[in-house]
Design a protein around this motif. Structure first.
Motif, PDB file in Angstrom:
ATOM      1  N   PRO A  42      -7.511  11.321   0.099  1.00 12.13           N
ATOM      2  CA  PRO A  42      -7.986  10.950   1.433  1.00 12.13           C
ATOM      3  C   PRO A  42      -7.640   9.522   1.848  1.00 12.13           C
ATOM      4  CG  PRO A  42      -9.663  12.203   0.310  1.00 12.13           C
ATOM      5  CD  PRO A  42      -8.579  11.944  -0.700  1.00 12.13           C
ATOM      6  N   HIS A  43      -7.734   8.560   0.912  1.00 11.71           N
ATOM      7  CA  HIS A  43      -7.512   7.167   1.302  1.00 11.71           C
ATOM      8  C   HIS A  43      -6.050   6.893   1.629  1.00 11.71           C
ATOM      9  CE1 HIS A  43     -10.355   3.952   1.733  1.00 11.71           C
ATOM     10  NE2 HIS A  43      -9.464   3.066   1.341  1.00 11.71           N
ATOM     11  N   LYS A  44      -5.172   7.750   1.151  1.00 11.73           N
ATOM     12  CA  LYS A  44      -3.755   7.550   1.458  1.00 11.73           C
ATOM     13  C   LYS A  44      -3.494   7.777   2.941  1.00 11.73           C
ATOM     14  CE  LYS A  44       0.761   8.390  -0.621  1.00 11.73           C
ATOM     15  NZ  LYS A  44       1.477   9.045  -1.737  1.00 11.73           N
ATOM     16  N   VAL A  83       0.852  -1.189   0.000  1.00  9.95           N
ATOM     17  CA  VAL A  83       0.000   0.000   0.000  1.00  9.95           C
ATOM     18  C   VAL A  83       0.886   1.237   0.000  1.00  9.95           C
ATOM     19  CG1 VAL A  83      -1.944  -1.117   1.134  1.00  9.95           C
ATOM     20  CG2 VAL A  83      -0.161  -0.056   2.522  1.00  9.95           C
ATOM     21  N   ASP A  84       0.397   2.281  -0.643  1.00  9.00           N
ATOM     22  CA  ASP A  84       1.130   3.538  -0.752  1.00  9.00           C
ATOM     23  C   ASP A  84       0.850   4.381   0.491  1.00  9.00           C
ATOM     24  OD1 ASP A  84       2.650   5.534  -1.841  1.00  9.00           O
ATOM     25  OD2 ASP A  84       1.074   6.305  -3.149  1.00  9.00           O
ATOM     26  N   VAL A  85       1.891   4.717   1.238  1.00  7.30           N
ATOM     27  CA  VAL A  85       1.704   5.456   2.490  1.00  7.30           C
ATOM     28  C   VAL A  85       2.530   6.732   2.481  1.00  7.30           C
ATOM     29  CG1 VAL A  85       1.243   3.344   3.786  1.00  7.30           C
ATOM     30  CG2 VAL A  85       3.577   4.254   3.693  1.00  7.30           C
ATOM     31  N   LEU A  86       2.152   7.641   3.374  1.00  3.31           N
ATOM     32  CA  LEU A  86       2.883   8.896   3.554  1.00  3.31           C
ATOM     33  C   LEU A  86       3.980   8.708   4.595  1.00  3.31           C
ATOM     34  CD1 LEU A  86      -0.306  11.091   3.662  1.00  3.31           C
ATOM     35  CD2 LEU A  86       1.512  11.415   1.977  1.00  3.31           C
ATOM     36  N   THR A  87       5.107   9.350   4.375  1.00  4.96           N
ATOM     37  CA  THR A  87       6.170   9.320   5.380  1.00  4.96           C
ATOM     38  C   THR A  87       5.906  10.383   6.439  1.00  4.96           C
ATOM     39  OG1 THR A  87       7.543  10.952   4.226  1.00  4.96           O
ATOM     40  CG2 THR A  87       7.786   8.634   3.564  1.00  4.96           C
ATOM     41  N   MET A  88       6.600  10.277   7.560  1.00  5.96           N
ATOM     42  CA  MET A  88       6.457  11.282   8.610  1.00  5.96           C
ATOM     43  C   MET A  88       6.883  12.662   8.112  1.00  5.96           C
ATOM     44  SD  MET A  88       5.062   9.854  11.188  1.00  5.96           S
ATOM     45  CE  MET A  88       4.166   8.783  10.036  1.00  5.96           C
ATOM     46  N   ASP A  89       7.926  12.692   7.283  1.00 10.04           N
ATOM     47  CA  ASP A  89       8.378  13.970   6.726  1.00 10.04           C
ATOM     48  C   ASP A  89       7.300  14.588   5.846  1.00 10.04           C
ATOM     49  OD1 ASP A  89      10.515  15.999   5.979  1.00 10.04           O
ATOM     50  OD2 ASP A  89      10.104  15.125   3.998  1.00 10.04           O
ATOM     51  N   GLN A  90       6.633  13.762   5.033  1.00  5.56           N
ATOM     52  CA  GLN A  90       5.571  14.281   4.175  1.00  5.56           C
ATOM     53  C   GLN A  90       4.394  14.801   4.990  1.00  5.56           C
ATOM     54  OE1 GLN A  90       5.066  10.750   1.727  1.00  5.56           O
ATOM     55  NE2 GLN A  90       6.101  11.752  -0.013  1.00  5.56           N
ATOM     56  N   ASP A 140      -4.971  10.470  11.989  1.00  6.61           N
ATOM     57  CA  ASP A 140      -5.066   9.947  13.354  1.00  6.61           C
ATOM     58  C   ASP A 140      -6.103   8.833  13.452  1.00  6.61           C
ATOM     59  OD1 ASP A 140      -4.595   9.655  16.034  1.00  6.61           O
ATOM     60  OD2 ASP A 140      -5.327  11.627  16.629  1.00  6.61           O
ATOM     61  N   THR A 141      -7.222   8.984  12.726  1.00  2.33           N
ATOM     62  CA  THR A 141      -8.305   8.004  12.827  1.00  2.33           C
ATOM     63  C   THR A 141      -8.265   6.953  11.722  1.00  2.33           C
ATOM     64  OG1 THR A 141      -9.819   9.319  11.464  1.00  2.33           O
ATOM     65  CG2 THR A 141      -9.805   9.747  13.852  1.00  2.33           C
ATOM     66  N   GLY A 142      -7.689   7.304  10.559  1.00  2.00           N
ATOM     67  CA  GLY A 142      -7.742   6.383   9.428  1.00  2.00           C
ATOM     68  C   GLY A 142      -9.138   6.238   8.856  1.00  2.00           C
ATOM     69  N   ALA A 143     -10.047   7.148   9.191  1.00  2.03           N
ATOM     70  CA  ALA A 143     -11.423   7.059   8.690  1.00  2.03           C
ATOM     71  C   ALA A 143     -11.477   7.429   7.210  1.00  2.03           C
ATOM     72  CB  ALA A 143     -12.329   7.984   9.496  1.00  2.03           C
ATOM     73  N   ARG A 144     -12.482   6.927   6.525  1.00  2.00           N
ATOM     74  CA  ARG A 144     -12.669   7.206   5.109  1.00  2.00           C
ATOM     75  C   ARG A 144     -13.178   8.633   4.918  1.00  2.00           C
ATOM     76  NH1 ARG A 144     -15.089   2.221   6.342  1.00  2.00           N
ATOM     77  NH2 ARG A 144     -14.129   0.407   5.331  1.00  2.00           N
ATOM     78  N   CYS A 145     -12.957   9.168   3.714  1.00  2.00           N
ATOM     79  CA  CYS A 145     -13.474  10.505   3.402  1.00  2.00           C
ATOM     80  C   CYS A 145     -14.999  10.522   3.508  1.00  2.00           C
ATOM     81  CB  CYS A 145     -13.039  10.921   1.994  1.00  2.00           C
ATOM     82  SG  CYS A 145     -13.376  12.657   1.609  1.00  2.00           S
ATOM     83  N   GLY A 146     -15.629   9.426   3.069  1.00  2.30           N
ATOM     84  CA  GLY A 146     -17.088   9.333   3.150  1.00  2.30           C
ATOM     85  C   GLY A 146     -17.602   9.213   4.568  1.00  2.30           C
ATOM     86  N   ARG A 198      -5.642   6.932   5.202  1.00  2.23           N
ATOM     87  CA  ARG A 198      -6.127   5.671   5.776  1.00  2.23           C
ATOM     88  C   ARG A 198      -5.057   4.586   5.638  1.00  2.23           C
ATOM     89  NH1 ARG A 198     -10.840   3.152   7.317  1.00  2.23           N
ATOM     90  NH2 ARG A 198     -11.341   1.110   6.462  1.00  2.23           N
ATOM     91  N   HIS A 199      -4.444   4.517   4.457  1.00  2.31           N
ATOM     92  CA  HIS A 199      -3.336   3.580   4.270  1.00  2.31           C
ATOM     93  C   HIS A 199      -2.259   3.809   5.327  1.00  2.31           C
ATOM     94  CE1 HIS A 199      -4.157   3.247  -0.379  1.00  2.31           C
ATOM     95  NE2 HIS A 199      -5.116   2.710   0.358  1.00  2.31           N
ATOM     96  N   THR A 200      -1.921   5.082   5.511  1.00  2.00           N
ATOM     97  CA  THR A 200      -0.833   5.431   6.428  1.00  2.00           C
ATOM     98  C   THR A 200      -1.183   5.060   7.860  1.00  2.00           C
ATOM     99  OG1 THR A 200      -0.203   7.259   4.963  1.00  2.00           O
ATOM    100  CG2 THR A 200       0.638   7.323   7.232  1.00  2.00           C
ATOM    101  N   ALA A 201      -2.409   5.392   8.285  1.00  2.99           N
ATOM    102  CA  ALA A 201      -2.827   5.095   9.658  1.00  2.99           C
ATOM    103  C   ALA A 201      -2.795   3.595   9.928  1.00  2.99           C
ATOM    104  CB  ALA A 201      -4.220   5.664   9.913  1.00  2.99           C
ATOM    105  N   ALA A 202      -3.331   2.807   9.001  1.00  4.44           N
ATOM    106  CA  ALA A 202      -3.369   1.356   9.190  1.00  4.44           C
ATOM    107  C   ALA A 202      -1.959   0.757   9.157  1.00  4.44           C
ATOM    108  CB  ALA A 202      -4.236   0.710   8.114  1.00  4.44           C
ATOM    109  N   HIS A 203      -1.151   1.239   8.236  1.00  6.37           N
ATOM    110  CA  HIS A 203       0.225   0.749   8.131  1.00  6.37           C
ATOM    111  C   HIS A 203       0.997   1.024   9.422  1.00  6.37           C
ATOM    112  CE1 HIS A 203       4.239   0.070   6.413  1.00  6.37           C
ATOM    113  NE2 HIS A 203       4.587   1.188   7.020  1.00  6.37           N
TER     114      HIS A 203
END
Length: 324
Positions: free
Chosen positions: A266-268, A129-136, A163-169, A270-275
């Motif tokens: 937005p889903h990225k 999954v594509d996630v954001l780094t802490m720097d980003q 923080d929550t990883g919730a969906r945009c919807g 969620r990817h980051t939070a779960a990862h």
């Protein structure tokens, strides 16, 4: 729904049956977005059958017709990108049509058995999954520094997403207390949770941390002075009224461009939070509840990504190549 029709069609023709499927989906309390997605796929499939001169009556549609359609999808370029549909997009269409024929078989009895009974979904290659780094993430938040209404709102939004990883919807429709309708706020600052409606119309309470709570409270104070405050109980507002999902996506896109962070959606978050949850030893069963997953399929995707990171970290600690 714009059903493809001719002057005279059989009663078991998909052109006659799709409106009834739509009614069934509504009766079973499927989310409007799910219904729209299912019907869009069914309409595309029906259009393909008509265009190719294939049968459109439920009992006449066979496995071969569906396989022809799936091959057509793999060869057809995406209207937005110009590239062929991804394996995941084709698999999504497969699952949507599978639900249609399950209804025709098990609920309506319009067919003796589903043509999907002996079919397998298209294989979807596993990829991290594509996630954001802490720097980003820091750069995104830095792009929101300042005391303007937009800066305070966007800071609260970004922090809540990651923080929550919730969906945009789930985040876009959040509402404040409405005394006239005797409805409490979706933001609970006693328990530090947001109350969201997830996929399948399943409500859940999603926790947020202290800094996110602080950003939310700071934004809500600014919102109370906003011209739209008295006109809507929507948590997220802009100049013209409540922010829609599309508005939030556009907002994040602008912030990402300002921050120089590519491919933000937005889903990225969620990817980051779960990862991050799984990479830092969070329990899988807790992740299922926090992120609103019913199937372990998604857990497997994020779990594989987190396991890769744990393996890389273990390799660095071992530093085998530095011992000789």
């Amino acid at each position: 729904m714009k059903t493809i029709r001719s002057e005279s069609v059989a009663l078991d023709d998909l052109r006659e049956l799709l409106p009834d499927w739509q009614r069934h989906l509504r009766a079973t309390n499927k989310a409007p977005s799910t219904i729209a997605s299912y019907l869009r796929v069914a309409e595309q499939f029906l259009g393909f059958l008509v265009q190719e001169g294939m049968p459109t009556t439920a009992a006449s549609i066979t496995r071969e017709h569906i396989e022809h359609y799936l091959v057509h999808l793999q060869d057809r370029p995406n209207k937005r990108t110009g590239k062929p549909l991804s394996a995941a997009e084709v698999a999504k269409q497969y699952r949507s049509l599978q639900q249609l024929f399950r209804w025709l078989d098990e609920v309506e009895g319009e067919i003796e058995s589903s043509p999907f009974a002996k079919m397998s979904p298209p294989a979807v290659p596993e990829r991290p999954v594509d996630v954001l780094t802490m720097d980003q993430l820091r750069r995104l938040l830095d792009s929101c520094k300042g005391k303007s209404f937009e800066n305070l709102r966007d800071t609260a939004l970004i922090r809540l997403f990651v923080d929550t990883g919730a969906r945009c919807g789930e985040i876009a429709p959040l509402r404040l207390e409405n005394k006239a309708e005797d409805r409490p706020s979706d933001l609970d600052f006693d328990a530090d949770v947001i109350l969201v409606m997830g996929k399948g119309r399943r409500p859940r309470a999603v926790p947020f941390g202290a800094r996110t709570g602080e950003a939310l409270r700071r934004y809500l104070r600014a919102r109370a002075r906003h011209p739209m405050a008295a006109r809507t109980d929507a948590v997220w507002v802009g100049r013209k009224g409540p922010l829609t999902e599309w508005g939030i996506r556009q907002l994040l896109k602008r912030r990402a461009e300002d921050a120089g962070v590519p491919n933000v959606h937005p889903h990225k978050f969620r990817h980051t939070a779960a990862h991050e949850w799984l990479a830092n030893g969070g329990q899988e069963q807790d992740a299922m509840r926090l992120f609103g997953w019913r199937s372990r399929e998604m857990l497997g995707r994020y779990g594989a990504s987190a396991a890769d990171e744990r393996a890389r970290n273990a390799h660095r600690r071992a530093a085998l190549g530095d011992r000789f």
